[in-house]
Write an enzyme that holds these catalytic residues in place. Structure first.
Site, PDB file in Angstrom:
ATOM      1  CD  GLU A  80      -4.461  -8.243   1.506  1.00  0.00           C
ATOM      2  OE1 GLU A  80      -5.191  -7.407   2.154  1.00  0.00           O
ATOM      3  OE2 GLU A  80      -2.907  -7.823   1.681  1.00  0.00           O
ATOM      4  CD  GLU A  92      -2.805  -1.555   2.316  1.00  0.00           C
ATOM      5  OE1 GLU A  92      -2.954  -0.374   3.243  1.00  0.00           O
ATOM      6  OE2 GLU A  92      -3.416  -2.428   2.363  1.00  0.00           O
TER       7      GLU A  92
HETATM    8  O1  G3I Z   1      -2.566  -8.206  18.354  1.00  0.00           O
HETATM    9  C1  G3I Z   1      -3.406  -7.035  19.233  1.00  0.00           C
HETATM   10  C2  G3I Z   1      -4.117  -7.787  20.555  1.00  0.00           C
HETATM   11  O2  G3I Z   1      -2.851  -7.787  21.532  1.00  0.00           O
HETATM   12  C3  G3I Z   1      -4.967  -6.705  21.126  1.00  0.00           C
HETATM   13  O3  G3I Z   1      -5.542  -7.347  22.318  1.00  0.00           O
HETATM   14  C4  G3I Z   1      -6.191  -6.552  20.220  1.00  0.00           C
HETATM   15  C5  G3I Z   1      -7.010  -5.777  20.740  1.00  0.00           C
HETATM   16  O4  G3I Z   1      -7.500  -4.719  19.694  1.00  0.00           O
HETATM   17  O5  G3I Z   1      -5.739  -6.091  18.783  1.00  0.00           O
HETATM   18  C6  G3I Z   1      -4.780  -6.931  18.302  1.00  0.00           C
HETATM   19  O6  G3I Z   1      -4.103  -6.346  17.088  1.00  0.00           O
HETATM   20  C7  G3I Z   1      -5.269  -6.491  16.073  1.00  0.00           C
HETATM   21  C8  G3I Z   1      -4.575  -7.255  14.828  1.00  0.00           C
HETATM   22  O7  G3I Z   1      -5.286  -7.160  13.469  1.00  0.00           O
HETATM   23  C9  G3I Z   1      -4.124  -8.592  15.236  1.00  0.00           C
HETATM   24  O8  G3I Z   1      -5.377  -9.430  15.454  1.00  0.00           O
HETATM   25  C10 G3I Z   1      -5.353  -5.030  15.571  1.00  0.00           C
HETATM   26  O9  G3I Z   1      -6.326  -4.524  16.790  1.00  0.00           O
HETATM   27  C11 G3I Z   1      -6.298  -5.117  14.157  1.00  0.00           C
HETATM   28  O10 G3I Z   1      -6.546  -3.760  13.720  1.00  0.00           O
HETATM   29  C12 G3I Z   1      -5.548  -5.814  13.021  1.00  0.00           C
HETATM   30  O11 G3I Z   1      -6.486  -5.954  12.169  1.00  0.00           O
HETATM   31  C13 G3I Z   1      -5.700  -6.479  10.921  1.00  0.00           C
HETATM   32  C14 G3I Z   1      -5.779  -5.093  10.097  1.00  0.00           C
HETATM   33  O12 G3I Z   1      -4.955  -5.779   8.554  1.00  0.00           O
HETATM   34  C15 G3I Z   1      -4.969  -4.076  10.447  1.00  0.00           C
HETATM   35  O13 G3I Z   1      -4.732  -3.555   9.559  1.00  0.00           O
HETATM   36  C16 G3I Z   1      -6.708  -7.475  10.284  1.00  0.00           C
HETATM   37  O14 G3I Z   1      -6.438  -8.661  11.014  1.00  0.00           O
HETATM   38  C17 G3I Z   1      -6.150  -7.990   9.113  1.00  0.00           C
HETATM   39  O15 G3I Z   1      -7.045  -8.822   8.327  1.00  0.00           O
HETATM   40  C18 G3I Z   1      -5.874  -6.716   8.037  1.00  0.00           C
HETATM   41  O16 G3I Z   1      -5.296  -6.982   6.736  1.00  0.00           O
HETATM   42  C19 G3I Z   1      -5.089  -6.120   5.939  1.00  0.00           C
HETATM   43  C20 G3I Z   1      -3.701  -6.533   5.164  1.00  0.00           C
HETATM   44  O17 G3I Z   1      -2.750  -6.724   6.100  1.00  0.00           O
HETATM   45  C21 G3I Z   1      -3.308  -5.480   4.288  1.00  0.00           C
HETATM   46  N1  G3I Z   1      -4.549  -5.219   3.192  1.00  0.00           N
HETATM   47  C22 G3I Z   1      -5.603  -4.671   3.959  1.00  0.00           C
HETATM   48  C23 G3I Z   1      -6.117  -5.882   4.891  1.00  0.00           C
HETATM   49  C24 G3I Z   1      -7.171  -5.367   5.605  1.00  0.00           C
HETATM   50  O18 G3I Z   1      -7.058  -4.343   6.406  1.00  0.00           O
END
Ligand code: G3I
Length: 583
Positions: free
Chosen positions: A445, A320
């Site tokens: 994705e 991105e």
């Molecule tokens: O690991 C922490 C955990 O310790 C905490 O308790 C919890 C509470 O909020 O958050 C956890 O982190 C989360 C992380 O996923 C792991 O589960 C983040 O909050 C959450 O924002 C994060 O979301 C991910 C997102 O990327 C972040 O931008 C999604 O799972 C994931 O599917 C998404 O994937 C991205 C690709 O990498 C890039 N392209 C877009 C796609 C969708 O956004």
């Protein structure tokens, strides 16, 4: 001395597995050579074999080694061949259970190039399908699989007839199947999985995972390894997960994914090395200079890529980096994400564009065999779409990198799209454009949420879209893989995904129509590539070196000498399309 017993002809009987989505009507085998099949004219009268005939022969002439076939010789009377309807069904039941009939056809040399004729399917004398197309696309000497719809009729007949309204012509047919919508998909049967067919044609169907989804005794874990041959960490290999503190690396989550993949002969995508999001907070807080930032990124890449060297097929090196709202054409450059484009990027804002070039060079140095991608969202549609400007921008950047000698191998289109936004034909154009400049173009994705997918219409549209994208993957060498971003509709990153149903499996991991259409697509190309388990008779021996699969569709041995198969542990294997039983 272990006895190698070939169980063949398991597919020869008209056995219809309850769970199978296809039902074999007839596969002609060597015991049937010489058998005559009855022929009928358009009025339902028997046609004498002195006028037209249908005889099982050993086809020694065709280049494709067609095997044993039904040789149909039509004389001066349009003639249709009669077969038993499988499972003892009558025409009424068969035409409501089956939606399609397929068979392979081969037209022997010497036949006219143009094979113009209307295909007809009837149950008894009741016509179920009379194709309007004037031309049957079955060129001389080329084995083709023809497919026609089965339309509902009322008929008590337990036989059906097929043929073309052509006179004085010859053709061979084999492998006649009826196809039904598979409601009770059996995910434990490898022959029903997309993975099995994708493996056979060297393509990847992947899914993003987290370590807590990889319990092999769970339906979720089994659905992952049985139906997919590639995984990518949804979050496990991102910067904040692997280097949470400067210089302190944590590979535990990623290692679990890599170990699962290795155990189940799956490939691993690495996601992602440099991204403005999910970069550890210490990078943001450090207020580092450009030189320090580049040193941090270099150290990160060498450690992370180096840790999984040889275990990860490919990396999203940068993710991105392109700004939104590009409105660019091909050759009109690009604007990168950063403060000046109204979207922050810790890497671009501190380092400028060179962090991209450097990241690819470092990743390549850390693992010269890894395939390196630039990955982005809202790209994919070449023309006539709000994405087109950004698609051209990423094309211009990738082209510039390649022309500057940077080790970039391809572009990943994330494709977080939707049923209303996706135009498959425009995606194909983009794949073609990258093919022209020697770059891969993959889907990384994918999810396709609907607006009201509880409607069967939207489910069918989504299934057609998923299948259309899989079809592109099957047809383009520079498009080797398609990854979906989540396994079941309730496990998506998308809000409200249980309602919008963006993925391939139900919350209980039952296969949706979208998954089954992907299976059909990969299977179609596997069959066309002639690697599908079309059981040949004894006269066509297995090749000297074979890949061996277990019944889960997992490869248990690659390029094994035939005579060594006997050394395998006792059990049932699939070798070169045959079921092989080792005592
Ligand atoms: O690991 C922490 C955990 O310790 C905490 O308790 C919890 C509470 O909020 O958050 C956890 O982190 C989360 C992380 O996923 C792991 O589960 C983040 O909050 C959450 O924002 C994060 O979301 C991910 C997102 O990327 C972040 O931008 C999604 O799972 C994931 O599917 C998404 O994937 C991205 C690709 O990498 C890039 N392209 C877009 C796609 C969708 O956004």
């Amino acid at each position: 001395m272990k006895k190698l017993l070939l169980i063949i002809c398991l597919f020869c009987f008209s056995v219809a597995y309850a769970a199978d989505k296809k039902t074999l009507v007839h596969h002609f085998n060597y015991e049937e050579i010489g058998t005559q099949f009855k022929l009928y004219d358009v009025s339902g009268n028997v046609v004498d074999s002195s006028v037209s005939s249908a005889t099982v022969i050993k086809d020694e002439n065709s280049a494709t080694g067609f095997g044993n076939v039904l040789h149909v010789k039509v004389g001066d009377v349009v003639s249709y061949i009669e077969f038993e309807i499988p499972n003892g069904l009558n025409g009424t039941k068969a035409s409501s259970e089956f939606h399609t009939i397929t068979f392979t056809i081969l037209r022997p040399d010497g036949q006219p190039e143009q094979f113009k004729g209307t295909f007809t399917l009837s149950f008894g004398n009741t016509v179920s399908n009379k194709t309007s197309s004037a031309e049957i696309d079955a060129p001389v000497g080329v084995e083709k699989t023809l497919s026609y719809s089965v339309n509902k009729v009322s008929s008590i007949s337990k036989k059906f007839r097929i043929g073309f309204n052509v006179k004085n012509s010859e053709y061979y047919i084999d492998d006649i199947y009826f196809w039904s919508v598979n409601y009770n998909y059996d995910y434990t049967d490898p022959l029903q999985t997309a993975r099995y067919h994708a493996d056979q044609i060297g393509k990847n169907l992947g899914v993003c995972v987290s370590p807590n989804q990889l319990n092999e005794s769970s339906r979720e874990g089994q659905t992952i390894y049985r139906n997919f041959n590639m995984v990518v960490g949804e979050n496990a290999m991102k910067f904040d997960a692997t280097e949470p503190r400067r210089g302190q690396f944590n590979y535990s989550s990623g290692d679990q994914i890599v170990q699962f993949a290795q155990k189940h002969d799956m490939e691993v995508r690495g996601h992602t090395l440099a991204w403005h999001s999910q970069t550890s907070q210490w990078v943001h807080d450090g207020n580092y200079s450009k030189k320090e930032m580049l040193a941090i990124l270099k150290n990160h890449i060498f450690n992370v890529v180096g840790h999984w060297k040889g275990q990860i097929t490919e990396w999203d090196v940068v993710n991105e980096v392109m700004a939104e709202n590009q409105g660019r054409g091909v050759g009109q450059g690009y604007q990168l994400r950063g403060k000046n484009s109204g979207q922050e990027s810790v890497w671009y804002d501190r380092c400028g564009e060179e962090f991209i070039d450097s990241a690819f060079v470092w990743a390549h140095q850390a693992d010269p065999d890894a395939i390196l991608y630039i990955n982005d969202y809202n790209i994919g549609h070449w023309d006539n779409h709000y994405e087109s400007g950004k698609t051209h921008a990423i094309y211009n950047l990738a082209k510039r990198l390649k022309e500057d000698g940077i080790p970039i191998h391809g572009v990943g289109m994330q494709m977080h799209t939707s049923i209303s936004n996706l135009r498959v034909a425009e995606i194909e154009k983009t794949v073609q454009e990258f093919e022209k400049i020697g770059l891969k173009c993959i889907i990384t994705e994918l999810d396709i949420p609907g607006n009201n997918p509880s409607s069967s219409g939207e489910q069918s549209t989504q299934a057609t879209q998923y299948a259309g994208l899989a079809d592109i993957i099957c047809r383009y060498d520079n498009a080797p893989s398609m990854v979906v971003w989540g396994i079941a509709d309730n496990k998506s990153w998308l809000e409200n995904s249980e309602a919008t149903k963006p993925l391939l499996f139900e919350p209980n991991f039952a296969a949706k129509k979208s998954y089954l259409k992907i299976v059909d697509t990969f299977e179609k190309y596997a069959v066309a590539a002639n690697v599908e388990p079309v059981v040949k008779d004894e006269i066509n021996p297995l090749p000297a070196v074979v890949d061996v699969y277990n019944l889960m569709g997992q490869k248990v041995a690659s390029q094994m000498l035939l005579e060594d198969i006997e050394t395998l542990p006792a059990g049932l294997y699939i070798v070169g399309g045959k079921k092989v039983y080792i005592r």
